[in-house]
Design an enzyme around this catalytic site. Structure first.
Site, PDB file in Angstrom:
ATOM      1  N   HIS A 274       1.021  -1.333   0.208  1.00 42.79           N
ATOM      2  CA  HIS A 274       0.057   0.184   0.517  1.00 42.79           C
ATOM      3  C   HIS A 274       0.808   1.526  -0.069  1.00 42.79           C
ATOM      4  CE1 HIS A 274      -3.339  -2.305   2.000  1.00 42.79           C
ATOM      5  NE2 HIS A 274      -3.050  -3.163   0.755  1.00 42.79           N
TER       6      HIS A 274
ATOM      7  N   CYS B 204      -4.469   2.002 -23.799  1.00 43.01           N
ATOM      8  CA  CYS B 204      -4.231   2.331 -22.770  1.00 43.01           C
ATOM      9  C   CYS B 204      -3.049   1.901 -21.767  1.00 43.01           C
ATOM     10  CB  CYS B 204      -5.625   2.558 -21.049  1.00 43.01           C
ATOM     11  SG  CYS B 204      -6.123   0.974 -21.779  1.00 43.01           S
TER      12      CYS B 204
HETATM   13  C1  PEP Z   1      -2.841  -3.250 -20.534  1.00 46.02           C
HETATM   14  O1  PEP Z   1      -3.463  -4.716 -20.118  1.00 46.02           O
HETATM   15  O2  PEP Z   1      -2.250  -3.026 -20.944  1.00 46.02           O
HETATM   16  C2  PEP Z   1      -4.176  -2.690 -19.178  1.00 46.02           C
HETATM   17  C3  PEP Z   1      -4.264  -1.824 -19.654  1.00 46.02           C
HETATM   18  O3  PEP Z   1      -4.714  -3.284 -18.201  1.00 46.02           O
HETATM   19  P1  PEP Z   1      -3.414  -3.716 -16.553  1.00 46.02           P
HETATM   20  O4  PEP Z   1      -2.593  -3.584 -16.708  1.00 46.02           O
HETATM   21  O5  PEP Z   1      -4.046  -3.040 -15.912  1.00 46.02           O
HETATM   22  O6  PEP Z   1      -3.802  -5.057 -16.929  1.00 46.02           O
END
Ligand code: PEP
Ligand code: MG
Length: 762
Positions: free
Chosen positions: A376, A689
């Site tokens: 955390h 993303c």
């Molecule tokens: C990804 O897999 O690219 C993503 C943005 O999700 P996470 O990193 O949270 O798995």
């Protein structure tokens, strides 16, 4: 004492413990050297516990154990018997930091026979770790010829003796014993740890909470100690309630979740009972807290599940707070007036709440001896933008208050008392970074327009309420990915509907006019929430996680959807589904959302103006169902972290393979281009993303493939925008599309060359 043995029995509990504590105190008070004291201690313990053997093994620098004193084994073996790390039952006790109680040690598979000790005739064996502040300093053992299991009282007596021994050892009285005290605290030193939160900090050491040293173990008046303990626990509970009621905390969601976890433990009856029992056996309130804390630490060491380790760390931190209350120093941190303006906090471990106690404006960095990236405190350090390094083994033994220190949280290096050359080099680096940051800050309000006038949307990834202010600081267009699971991970219990509504509403309010994409829970796999009861899985990344778990346990997903619908009344809700593998899953999720929307209407409750449903493309199977997928949804977001991991069959968290296959290779770039084409064909907004979007060269490649919206770490917005402002997107797109059509293998070198030749700022 011994169960069923023919030797005289000391009645368990109080008297035995008292006698031992008194004898130990007498031994400690005698004018003699450290070794003689150890010899006397083993003799006394053997006598009082009616054991034929009592031995002390101490840890050496290399982690092995050396026999330092014995009553009963061959005296010639002292300082001549060594156990390798983890070897034998003694080594096992040190490694696991737990008592080992074996009626028939000789036949135990871990038993390691040492002829020089003459121990072959002893069958029963009890060992306890000598613990100090979470470190194992050695092992204390007793042995008997008759096979028997030692009683709980025996274990208790031996553990108490080990506590006294630990004090004796750290006082430095025993020559050759490794207590970590022999490091030279004037020389420079470099420790390599694990980066927890990116950044670079030059400053001076402030030691977080010189740990309270418990010196009085034996109580004279158990009733009085009980009263002290109860009063301290009440004060502890009241202080947590007070922190929870503070206005600032009410507004910042996750602080509350951390504190709620503390509150739960502070009210834990088992914890209080264990401490009270220790008092009943003759300990002071402080010693009782430390005893219970040692047990917690031992459990922490054995725990491989990071979530539970974190919960135990909460309990550990709470014990520290309780000890401080008992000693009349309730707060851990140095008062604001004494906090250096360039503070680098150094601690063995630190809870998130403790970090939040400090004045942020004076904090530059954080170094922790034993915290990993999942903790955390790491999440909070990241959100606060403090350079932080964890797993910095040995840091506490090597620094003093006020020492100059450099935290390089890119490489994970911590330079203690650095030379003027090192300070000079890092000073240059810090100035260079500051210049760059000033430049990026100046770009904050400029739109991300390419040279040929194409607008690229830049969003940030977030997961905690305290990340949201980065939206304004970075000048990003919105939150492209809000990882809702982080709140669940820092909570001790499942956040209920109202709590979730409160949190999501706060995020929407803080984001103002800017859009937020909420991803539904991406838990499961290695993100284990104990209150969810999940099966152990052979292959968690390929297991029961994210939307799979959400659809199989609809109660969880339904509550979250309900909370999100209610939290976004009057605005649009953008809902993103993680790890979708087949379009049927979208239909099921859509049906669940529609039911919740109906319910909202039936109850005449205000809801969002519109629900936009999006899907993350993270599983390669979806690449071959894009035409079926697109009409079903309102937007798409590529999760390149997972997509690449499954595309290359290379675990993203396994350092051996994670960097083995380059995202900028022809094959994944073709896959990413196919998503652009399908989204365009179906008129669906598209974003990406994953981490790819955070690196300027990779972001350039994405724009070259046709991506016009990307979401990244807040710190990357400046560098990526700077790249965009110097780029001709149309020209790049023509070149890259043609290149990946024919290229083989890695195209990173070509992309780099392209950037250099076209003056793109990478
Ligand atoms: C990804 O897999 O690219 C993503 C943005 O999700 P996470 O990193 O949270 O798995
Ligand atoms: Mg993912």
């Amino acid at each position: 004492m011994s169960r069923g043995g023919d030797s005289p029995r000391i009645t368990p509990s109080e008297p035995a413990l008292r006698i031992i504590l008194r004898r130990l105190r007498e031994i400690m008070a005698e004018p003699s050297d450290g070794q003689s004291r150890l010899d006397r201690i083993v003799r006394q313990i053997a006598g009082l516990m009616v054991a034929e053997v009592c031995s002390i093994y101490l840890k050496r620098q290399d982690g092995s154990l050396e026999l330092f004193a014995t009553e009963g084994l061959n005296p010639g073996a002292v300082h001549n018997t060594f156990m390798k790390r983890g070897e034998g039952l003694v080594g096992r006790c040190a490694e696991l930091a737990v008592p080992i109680n074996e009626p028939d040690a000789q036949n135990h598979p871990a038993f390691s026979y040492r002829p020089e000790t003459g121990e072959e005739i002893y069958h029963s064996f009890l060992a306890v770790p000598i613990l100090r502040g979470g470190d194992v300093l050695g092992v204390l053992t007793v042995q008997n010829k008759t096979p028997k299991e030692y009683s709980d009282e025996d274990v208790e007596v031996l553990q108490t003796t080990a506590m006294v021994l630990a004090e004796h050892l750290v006082s430095g009285a025993v020559p050759g014993a490794n207590t970590g005290a022999e490091y030279n605290r004037t020389l420079g030193h470099v420790i390599r740890g694990q980066p927890l939160s990116e950044g670079l900090a030059l400053g001076h050491v402030v030691l977080h909470e010189a740990r309270i040293v418990v010196t009085e173990l034996e109580s004279k008046d158990p009733d009085e100690e009980n009263r002290r303990l109860e009063a301290a626990v009440e004060e502890l509970k009241a202080s947590i309630d007070e922190m929870l009621e503070q206005g600032e905390l009410a507004a910042t969601g996750e602080h509350r979740d951390v504190l709620e976890a503390y509150r739960m433990f502070a009210h834990d009856r088992g914890w209080l009972r264990r401490m009270k029992e220790a008092i009943k056996r003759g300990m002071t309130a402080e010693a009782a807290v430390e005893r219970a804390q040692n047990d917690t630490r031992a459990r922490m060491l054995r725990q491989s599940d990071s979530y539970w380790r974190e919960r135990l760390r909460d309990l550990d931190e709470l014990s520290d707070r309780l000890l401080r209350i008992l000693s009349g120093r309730p707060r851990a941190h140095v008062g604001a007036a004494n906090l250096l303006h360039d503070t680098v906090l150094v601690a063995r471990t630190m809870g998130a709440a403790d970090l939040l106690d400090y004045d942020r404006s004076r904090l530059r960095g954080l170094v922790l001896e034993d915290s990993g990236g999942q903790s955390h405190v790491a999440i909070v350090a990241k959100a606060l933008g403090i350079a932080a390094v964890g797993n910095a083994r040995g840091i506490m033994e090597r620094v003093d208050q006020g020492n100059p220190i450099i935290v390089d949280a890119e490489s994970g290096e911590v330079h203690i008392r650095p030379s003027s050359e090192v300070i000079g080099a890092y000073g240059d680096k810090a100035r260079f970074q500051a210049r760059r940051h000033r430049k990026y800050r100046a770009l904050r309000d400029r739109p991300a327009l390419t040279k040929d006038g194409q607008r690229i949307e830049l969003h940030i990834n977030a997961g905690l309420l305290m990340d949201v202010p980065h939206l304004g600081e970075s000048g990003a267009d919105g939150i492209g990915l809000f990882r809702t699971e982080l709140q669940f991970m820092i909570s001790a219990t499942l956040p209920r509907l109202e709590r979730q509504i409160q949190m999501y509403r706060a995020v929407v309010a803080e984001a103002g006019q800017k859009p937020v994409v909420f991803r539904t829970l991406d838990v499961g796999g290695d993100k284990v929430l104990p209150y969810l009861r999940q099966p152990q899985e052979e292959n968690p990344a390929l297991g029961w996680r994210a939307i799979r778990l959400g659809l199989d346990r609809p109660g969880l997903l339904r509550t979250q959807v309900r909370a999100l619908l209610r939290a976004t009344s009057g605005v649009e809700l953008r809902l993103l589904l993680p790890m979708v593998t087949a379009v049927g899953e979208v239909d099921m999720a859509r049906a669940l959302i529609d039911r919740e929307l109906d319910l909202l209407q039936k109850r005449a409750m205000p809801g969002p103006t519109k629900v936009l449903l999006g899907v993350m493309i993270e599983v390669p199977s979806l690449l071959y169902e894009l035409d079926a997928l697109m009409p079903r949804i309102d937007f798409v977001s590529v999760g390149s972290n997972d997509l690449l991991q499954y595309f290359f069959a290379a675990d993203r968290n396994n350092t051996r393979v994670a960097a083995r296959y380059d995202a900028l290779s022809a094959a994944p770039l073709r896959a990413l281009a196919a998503i652009v084409d399908a989204a365009r064909q179906h008129g669906r907004p598209l974003s990406l993303c994953g981490e790819m979007a955070s690196r300027p060269l990779e972001a350039m490649a994405l724009i070259g493939l046709g991506y016009r919206s990307i979401s990244m770490a807040p710190a990357s917005v400046g560098p990526v925008k700077s790249m965009i402002l110097s780029l001709d997107a149309g020209e790049l797109q023509r070149w890259l599309r043609a290149t990946i059509h024919t290229a083989e293998g890695n195209v990173r070198p070509q992309l780099k060359r392209y950037a250099e030749e076209h003056g793109v700022e990478i």
